[in-house]
Every structure is written in C-alpha cells, then in structure tokens.
Scaffold this active site. Structure first.
Site, PDB file in Angstrom:
ATOM      1  N   GLU A 501      85.575   7.350 -33.659  1.00 21.11           N
ATOM      2  CA  GLU A 501      84.196   7.126 -34.100  1.00 21.11           C
ATOM      3  C   GLU A 501      83.474   8.405 -34.492  1.00 21.11           C
ATOM      4  OE1 GLU A 501      82.151   4.573 -31.323  1.00 21.11           O
ATOM      5  OE2 GLU A 501      83.897   3.282 -31.076  1.00 21.11           O
ATOM      6  N   TRP A 578      69.797  -3.724 -28.622  1.00 17.30           N
ATOM      7  CA  TRP A 578      69.587  -2.291 -28.770  1.00 17.30           C
ATOM      8  C   TRP A 578      68.896  -1.954 -30.097  1.00 17.30           C
ATOM      9  CZ3 TRP A 578      74.717   0.095 -26.498  1.00 17.30           C
ATOM     10  CH2 TRP A 578      74.792  -0.266 -25.148  1.00 17.30           C
ATOM     11  N   HIS A 711      79.868   9.073 -17.252  1.00 17.08           N
ATOM     12  CA  HIS A 711      78.490   9.552 -17.226  1.00 17.08           C
ATOM     13  C   HIS A 711      78.292  10.672 -16.215  1.00 17.08           C
ATOM     14  CE1 HIS A 711      77.940   5.666 -19.311  1.00 17.08           C
ATOM     15  NE2 HIS A 711      76.958   6.302 -19.910  1.00 17.08           N
TER      16      HIS A 711
END
Length: 786
Positions: A501, A578, A711
């Site tokens: 991506e 979103w 994260h």
C-alpha cells in the site's frame, strides 16, 4: 403533550464540551513525536501544549462561546489522563511513572520494549481510540488533580469563564477492564465506593481553585445498562451531590438517548444536565417532557451535531430550544458532544467549490452556529434574521444540487436481488477449492496490508500533487517500493503476501479520492489516537467507481512472486464510518451504493488473477448502535453491504476481512453473517481473548487473531508470539488458524517491522512443527535462512 413552563432568569449561554487538540498545523503531533525521538524537550512540549490551549480558548471566545471547557486537552488520551488523575497506574508502570511522570505516561500509552501498554479500543461508536483502564480488587485510588487545576487556572488567568471537564466516575469504571487474572466475579464498577472519595477530593480542589461548575461526562449511561448499574449511578450522584465542598455539577451525556438513566440523573441532587438532541438522541426531548423536565436545574442542550460536518438547520434547532425553554430553569446551547470528532476549520479547505464549502461546518463554524443560536434564543429570532436566511439558502442549495444525486446509481442500487448478496457455494464446499489453489501450510503467515509509510513515500505523493514529479516518475517510485516490500516478504518467509500500500495515504481517503460522490479535504485532520490523525473524506453524493482503483498495483506485485498476493480493499461500512457521511438519506442506502462500487473492484481484481482479496471492515463493530434495540436493523444492512461487495467471486477465490480495536463479543453472529473465508482480528493486547469467544460461538471459518501489537514500538520475541499462538490453538484448530499482526504496519518503522515479522514467522514455524509432525531427518528453514 403538556409542556411545563418556567421562568428563565438569564440569557442563554453558548458552550462546548471539548475542542480539537492538534492545532491548525498538527503542532501537538509534531511536538509529541519530537519528544519521543529526543528532538523536543519536555519543557518545549509542555509549552506547545500551553500555546495550543491558549489558542483554542481564544478561538472559542472570539466565536462567542461564553463558557469554555478546561481539562479536555490531552497529550495522548483523556481516559488515560483520568487514570492518572485517580492514581490507577498498572503495577508494571508504577516505577516508570514515579521516575518520570511524562515518560511513564507515554509508556502506559505505547509500551516499551520490556513493558506492555494499556489495551486500546474504540470510544463508543466513534473512530477515536482510548486507553482502557486496568482495575482489580486490589486497586487503590489516589487523587491527583494537578493537571485539571492547572489548566483551569490557565483559562481563568486569560480572562475566560471556564468549566473543568472530567470523565465521570461511573463511565470511567464501566470503560475499564479487570486486570488479567482477576476473579470472573470481579467487575471494575464494584470499586465505585472506593473511587467516589477520590472524586470528592478532586472536586474540592477545583472548587478551591475557583471553579463554579464542573462537568462530569457519563456517556456510558446512554448504553443499555442493567438496573444494578442504574442504582450505582443514582448512589454515586447522590453522594457527590451531597458534598458541601464542591462546584456545581453538570452531568453530561452524548452519542445517544439516556433512556432509563435520564430520571436517575434528573433526580440527583446536582445542578445541571447536558443532553444530546441530535440523531437518535432527539428522543431525549420527549423523554425529558415525560418526566416533567428539570425544574430548578440548568439544561445544556446539544442541538448542533458534534460528529458530522454538515451545517446545522438553525430554524429546526431553535424550535427544539424553544420547546426546551419550558423544561428547565435555564437552557444553554451546545454541540451534541466534544468537537474533538470534527476537523478544526472549514475555511482552510480553499480547494473546495465555494458553494459546497458553504454546506460544511467544522469546529470553528460550529461554534459560530452555537453563538447564533444562543443569541436567537435569548434575544429573539429577529436579531438573527440574516443568519437564518443565509442558512435556509445553503440548506436548499445542498438539497437541490446535482452533486448529491445520480439517477443511474440509484437505479442500480434498487435492482439488487438476493442472488447478488450470496456466494455461489457455502463455505464448507468452497474452502476445499481455495486450499487446493493456494496450497498453504498449517498456520499460514501473512500481514494485514500496509507496510511502513516512509518520508520518501510521503514526499513522492506530495511531489505528484504539487507537480514536481510526473505520473511516470511517481509510478516508478511506487513500483520500487513494491519490489522492496515483496522481496522482504519473500526473504522473511511469509506465506501470503501484500503489495504494501505504498501508494495509499489512508485506507478510506485513498478510495474516496477515486470515487464519484466523495469530497477530499487537505486540512481536515481528526485525532484517531495519540499522534495518529486522519482526514476523513466527506461523502456528499451518490457513489460510483469510474475506473479500477487497485488492480494496477496488486497485479504488479503478483508479477514479482509465485506466492499469492492479497488484493486490499476497504469495506463499505468502514468507508461510511470513517467518512463524514451524508445525512440526507438512510445509511443503508449509502452503504449499498458504496458496496456496488467495491463489487466492481473485486470483480476486476479477480479477473486479473488475484486469488485472495481482503475487504477490511474494522468499523463494523464501532458503528454498532449503542442501544440494543437499534442493532438488528444496522447489522442487517451492514452485513448485506459486505456480502454485496464480495459475493460475486468464484468459489476458489478466498475472501478475507479484518477488524481491529473493538469489542467483538456482541457481534459474533454478524461476523458469521459476513460469510468471509478468513477473518483477522486485533487480539495481542487482550491475549487472544477473541479466539476463545469465536470458539465458544462455534465460528466455522478461518481466523487470524493478531499476535503482534503494531500500535506499540515494542518488538515481540519469537517465544512470546509462539505462546500467543499456543493460546490461539486451544480455541481454534491449526487448519483454521492464521498468523498475522493486529493491524497494518504503516505507522511502524522498518527496523521494527523486519525484526517483528522475522519473529512472527519463526514462531509460526516452531508451533507448526508442534502440531504437524515432519518426517524423520527433515527440518524447516528458519526465517533468517529463507
């Protein structure tokens, strides 16, 4: 319906519950990340934060906000701030917090190489993430109101009327989770009697600092709560209300209707109540009238939607406010929730058509709307006649615009039949064809989709936008990155690859920029968590796909390897959740339009030879209505939209989906209804709890509970990942268990990713040997040898 009439003694005030923290140029993000990397001192970080608070209060005051919030500003997360305020520091972080409170604070949020962070999950049905408090039977609370008192004094020293904002004690406990190993009988809310004296101390400290009002947020009470919780809330606010050394208390709710909790708070001996009157929460109006209103109390009425970006219907809001005047001692005007959930300033979007721009209200514009409504409520509509006329014209312009309607899209959506939303074969039959085509080992390894977004990639995208490089140069740069990503995955030994991506700025924005009906912003940043900000696109009209969006890059990656490369798409529900979605038609209709556009993309990927297609739906759970009565209808159209996007493929094409950072236990049936062949889920911080939940629900398909928390900067060891896999295998058999990170890797650096994925592959191979005995004398290569 009979409305109670009372006499109002003062003019209506305009206020907000919170304001965007980042600054117009994301100064907070830059300062915090600079501190993490040693480029910014602690003093400079705190000065940046102070400057941003000062600017926020200035903007609010200049817009006409009479009472500004204080304490809502956070360096990372306001729930984490609450844990610090009440002394709920997990034992593993206490030494770090004692040695350096700032570093310890960030360690709780992000973890360190040696210490796991707090779990993170979604804040109700928003895309904001909070740090989940960890509480146990032995938790001892201690009051520390230093931050709250200091920021209140900052505001008042600047001449503002300020109202400290705190997360209320009931919601704080309901948002917490029991510490690992706690008795199944323990619930954090059991600690309410231990927590209330700490809140009493904090309230006294704020009163001593000069606070006249304190806002206690109780959003958890808009969810369905059992009688036991309602009794706990009643007892808590009875105890707080009876305190003599405290400011006036404004209990605030938002995101939905209060339901059975409304009379609980209305009858409490506190001075005010803040209610949401937008969307489903509009039901609060009749509910308030049904209990006789709030005689003798202050009502803060949330009539401007704090979660979406469309201009307010000022006349409709004034009508609501006029009705409310008879239901409370005084009525003040507010947004429905904190403005944290919208961008800062629509005027910064100079690239938008000026007419369309007039349909939009970001945080600054919403504060102006609040000031207009307060003036109209206090002084009469004649004083705001010009604003009302302009508002009517803008609303009419939007309703009649060609941007909002496309007859061809609507005809296609109306033509969907049952055959469009079901695979041609059930999972039990098509899985054999998929396994034969892919020939994967047990415990196949993969990633979720994205790889690190480097400064060079961002510079290339910026250069293309600015015209510094042409399309050919940009394509060459992206192809070089794809070659690097595919080559690394080959070397490390992953089984199912991704293209990484590199070309994508965001998993929703990237697609929105290629779909008709969406608008993209340049400066519309909204905090997702910590220093992670996103620019939600604006879904303004009917949706269609003029051309393929991902096929070129996926096909190029597949040309570089014999291993399967996943096509990567964002699902229809997440494309809505979103984005700032249109509010002029049912969400189900909009979801169907987006699903049809994605269906076309899925078909093109399959035609290009893509064997595995992942359609991510991380927002499926977060968009779940807060009230159970509203959920069946939502889940029906949400799962149908996913199947509409994916069901057209052949049986041998494997459909994946992904979800992260939410509670999945109450949507397991919906996950099954998606009919995806493989689902990957965030699970590392919760020690693969979701695997057990799926097993208990007898989920029949393949599952990839995450074993690497992306994260956090910590790199899990191979032994740590292996232990998580063994936990997963106790719930899911090896022939249905995948091995993957929690989420995409775009926010991590390459050194972390290389090490973590090498450990992930090594762990998978080791555990694979445990469950799949090999012939004597045969060994599996290590990730490093590959």
């Amino acid at each position: 319906m009979t409305r109670k009439t009372t006499t109002r003694t003062t003019a209506a005030r305009a206020t907000v519950y919170g304001y965007p923290r980042q600054g117009c140029n994301r100064e907070l993000k830059k300062a915090v990340e600079g501190y993490w990397h040693g480029r910014v001192s602690a003093e400079a970080l705190h000065q940046t934060a102070s400057d941003l608070r000062r600017e926020n209060w200035r903007q609010l005051a200049e817009a006409g906000i009479d009472e500004v919030p204080s304490g809502d500003f956070s360096l990372y997360d306001h729930v984490l701030d609450t844990s610090v305020m009440v002394g709920a520091i997990p034992p593993r972080h206490r030494a770090a917090v004692a040695a350096n409170p700032l570093d310890g604070y960030f360690a709780m949020a992000r973890g360190t190489q040696d210490t796991a962070p707090l779990e993170m999950t979604k804040w109700f049905d928003t895309n904001y993430h909070y740090l989940v408090p960890e509480l146990g039977p032995d938790t001892v609370f201690t009051a520390d109101a230093g931050k709250q008192v200091a920021e209140f004094k900052e505001a008042t020293a600047l001449g503002h009327t300020a109202r400290p904002v705190l997360l209320g004690p009931v919601s704080y406990l309901l948002l917490a989770k029991p510490v690992l190993g706690a008795s199944p009988l323990f619930e954090p809310v059991n600690l309410i009697n231990r927590l209330l004296p700490v809140y009493a101390e904090i309230l006294a400290d704020l009163r001593a600092a000069g606070a006249q009002w304190v806002q206690l947020d109780e959003p958890a009470l808009v969810q369905d709560q059992p009688e036991e919780i309602l009794r706990t809330a009643a007892r808590a606010y009875l105890d707080l209300g009876r305190l003599t050394d405290r400011p006036k208390i404004l209990a605030a709710s938002y995101f939905d209707r209060l339901g059975a909790a409304l009379p609980v708070l209305a009858q409490a001996p506190i001075e005010g109540l803040a209610l949401d009157f937008t969307g489903p929460a509009a039901a609060n109006l009749d509910a308030l009238a049904a209990i006789g209103g709030l005689p003798g109390k202050r009502l803060v009425a949330g009539v401007v939607n704090g979660r979406n970006v469309w201009i307010n219907d000022l006349a409709a809001s004034l009508s609501t406010l006029g009705t409310l005047l008879g239901l409370a001692d005084r009525v003040d005007v507010a947004a429905s929730c904190s403005l944290l959930h919208v961008p800062l300033d629509a005027e910064a979007e100079r690239g938008l058509d000026p007419q369309i721009a007039r349909w939009l209200a970001f945080a600054r514009q919403k504060t102006a709307e609040l000031a207009v409504l307060a003036r109209g409520l206090s002084q009469g509509t004649d004083t705001i006649a010009a604003e009302l006329a302009a508002n009517r014209a803008d609303l009419a312009s939007r309703a009649g615009s060609a941007v909002t309607g496309d007859p061809e899209v609507r005809t296609r959506a109306a033509s969907v039949t049952d055959a469009h939303i079901h695979r041609s074969q059930p999972y039990a039959e098509r899985t054999a064809a998929q396994r034969a085509r892919l020939a994967l080992p047990p415990l196949p390894t993969t990633t979720i989709g994205s790889f690190p977004q480097t400064d060079e990639l961002r510079a290339a995208r910026a250069g293309l936008r600015a015209g510094r490089i042409d399309d050919a140069a940009y394509r060459e740069r992206i192809e070089a990155e794809i070659r690097e990503v595919v080559g690394f995955q080959e070397r490390v030994g992953l089984d199912v690859l991704v293209h990484g991506e590199a070309e994508r700025n965001d998993m929703v924005q990237y697609f929105a920029e290629q779909l008709v009906g969406y608008l993209a912003t340049r400066h519309g940043w909204v905090q997702s968590y910590g220093t992670r900000y996103v620019r939600p696109p604006i879904l303004a009209g009917d949706i269609s796909r003029p051309a393929p969006m991902t096929v070129r890059w996926t096909s190029y990656a597949q040309s570089l390897t014999a291993k399967p490369v996943k096509g990567m798409l964002t699902g229809p529900v997440t494309m809505l959740a979103w984005s700032f979605v249109r509010d002029d038609q049912p969400l189900a209709d909009t979801a169907r339009q987006v699903a049809l556009a994605l269906r076309d993309e899925v078909a093109d990927l399959e035609a290009a030879g893509t064997a595995v297609i992942q359609v991510d739906e991380p927002a499926l759970r977060e968009t779940l209505p807060l009230r159970a009565a509203d959920r069946p209808a939502y889940l029906a159209w949400a799962t149908e939209a996913f199947r509409l996007a994916t069901a057209g493929v052949r049986p041998e094409t494997q459909i994946h989906t992904h979800m992260c950072y939410a509670e999945f236990g109450d949507i397991l049936a919906a996950i099954d209804d998606l009919d995806a062949d493989v689902i990957s889920l965030e699970a590392a911080r919760s020690h693969l709890r979701v695997a057990g939940e799926l097993a208990a629900a007898e989920y029949p398909r393949e599952v990839g509970p995450g074993v690497y928390d992306i994260h956090s900067p910590r790199i899990p060891s191979a032994s740590e990942v292996a232990e998580l896999l063994r936990t997963g295998l106790r719930a899911v058999p090896a022939d249905r268990l995948w091995v993957n990170p929690d989420c995409g890797l775009k926010t991590r650096g390459w050194p972390e990713v290389r090490s973590a994925l090498a450990h992930l592959v090594a762990a998978a191979r080791g555990v694979r040997e445990e469950v799949t005995p090999r012939p004597s004398g045969v060994s599996l290569a290590t990730a490093e040898e590959r």
